[in-house]
Write an enzyme that holds these catalytic residues in place. Structure first.
Site, mmCIF file in Angstrom:
data_model
loop_
_atom_site.group_PDB
_atom_site.id
_atom_site.type_symbol
_atom_site.label_atom_id
_atom_site.label_comp_id
_atom_site.label_asym_id
_atom_site.label_seq_id
_atom_site.Cartn_x
_atom_site.Cartn_y
_atom_site.Cartn_z
ATOM 1 N N PRO A 178 0.841 -1.204 0.000
ATOM 2 C CG PRO A 178 -0.590 -1.495 1.796
ATOM 3 C CD PRO A 178 0.694 -1.987 1.219
ATOM 4 C CD GLU A 179 3.860 3.171 -3.766
ATOM 5 O OE1 GLU A 179 4.231 4.349 -3.663
ATOM 6 O OE2 GLU A 179 4.285 2.397 -4.627
#
Ligand SMILES: [Zn+2]
Length: 271
Positions: free
Chosen positions: A2-3
């Site tokens: 996840p960014e």
């Protein structure tokens, strides 16, 4: 992994629904990257005031203290009314009067950490080193360019390190450098002020569009099943090695920088 945009979209998916809720039960599953730092029972009865984001941390503000959530490499959060038994990879439940917030994290690099306040050592240890936020208006050219001037490493590595600006992970670094016309291997201290400004605007642009795209993805799911869509912009260079540049037709190249793949166009992006 996840960014920042995924974390922000996750926040948007439940912030309005959980605000004002009381914690009714806490379940701690298998050990995560860091321990909770307080007894689970001590959280019961506390009120959730809101949910903020700092870098890739979600800060769940309570009437006493806050919980810092990190999704690690493989984590995702669900918030909803369903109280299904936890599955093998559900490692933390915050049950509230408004619904259940559940962390699913197969690789367990994520964490939920309690801190008495944002100024406490527990919080500063995790948040204190983070660079400025790219999307809240505090990401300014003067400080960004000054920071670049102090760093000899390749610009892509400097962006990934997150000390100048947070949230520019591998995908978004490649995309922003393409938009700014900067070769990823260029030394940070060789980047002129006008090019630094192009890069700053490109970073804001790609992250903003990714959050918007994620927001529209979210709306496609029914709220009841609580699913979070992962999403990706149509990439200009990322993961396009061997394909033609969308601007000039030159074959996109892939190189390794610090164990990570970098993608660029040798014509559009100057050293
Ligand atoms: Zn090109």
């Amino acid at each position: 992994m996840p960014e920042l945009p995924e974390v922000e979209v996750t926040r948007l998916s439940f912030v309005d629904r959980i605000a004002g809720a009381r914690v009714t039960r806490v379940r701690v599953g298998k050990p995560l990257r860091w321990p909770l730092g307080c007894s689970a029972e001590s959280l019961v009865g506390r009120q959730v005031l809101g949910v903020r984001r700092r870098g890739k941390y979600l800060l769940v503000d309570l009437d006493h203290g806050l919980l810092l959530w990190h999704l690690g490499m493989s984590g995702s959060l669900l918030f909803g009314d369903a109280r299904n038994p936890p599955c093998a990879h559900d490692h933390f439940d915050l049950d509230t009067t408004h619904g259940l917030l559940r962390l699913n994290d197969p690789r367990r690099f994520g964490a939920v950490v309690f801190a008495p306040s944002e100024q406490s050592t527990q919080a500063v240890k995790l948040l204190g080193h983070l660079g400025v936020e790219p999307l809240n208006g505090g990401f300014e050219l003067n400080a960004f360019h000054a920071g670049l001037r102090q760093r000899k490493a390749a610009i892509k590595q400097v962006l990934l390190a997150g000390a100048l600006v947070v949230g520019v992970g591998n995908i978004y670094a490649s995309e922003a450098l393409f938009l700014a016309g900067i070769r990823p291997t260029t030394r940070a201290d060789c980047i002129s002020r006008p090019r630094a400004e192009k890069l700053r605007l490109a970073i804001i642009d790609v992250l903003t569009r990714a959050v918007q795209k994620g927001g529209s993805t979210l709306r496609d799911f029914s709220a009841a099943d609580g699913k979070n869509g992962y999403f990706q912009l149509e990439a200009l260079v990322y993961d396009r090695a061997g394909e033609p540049c969308r601007v000039c037709g030159t074959t996109i190249r892939r190189i390794q920088q610090g164990q990570r793949s970098t993608f660029y166009c040798a014509v559009c992006q100057k050293p």
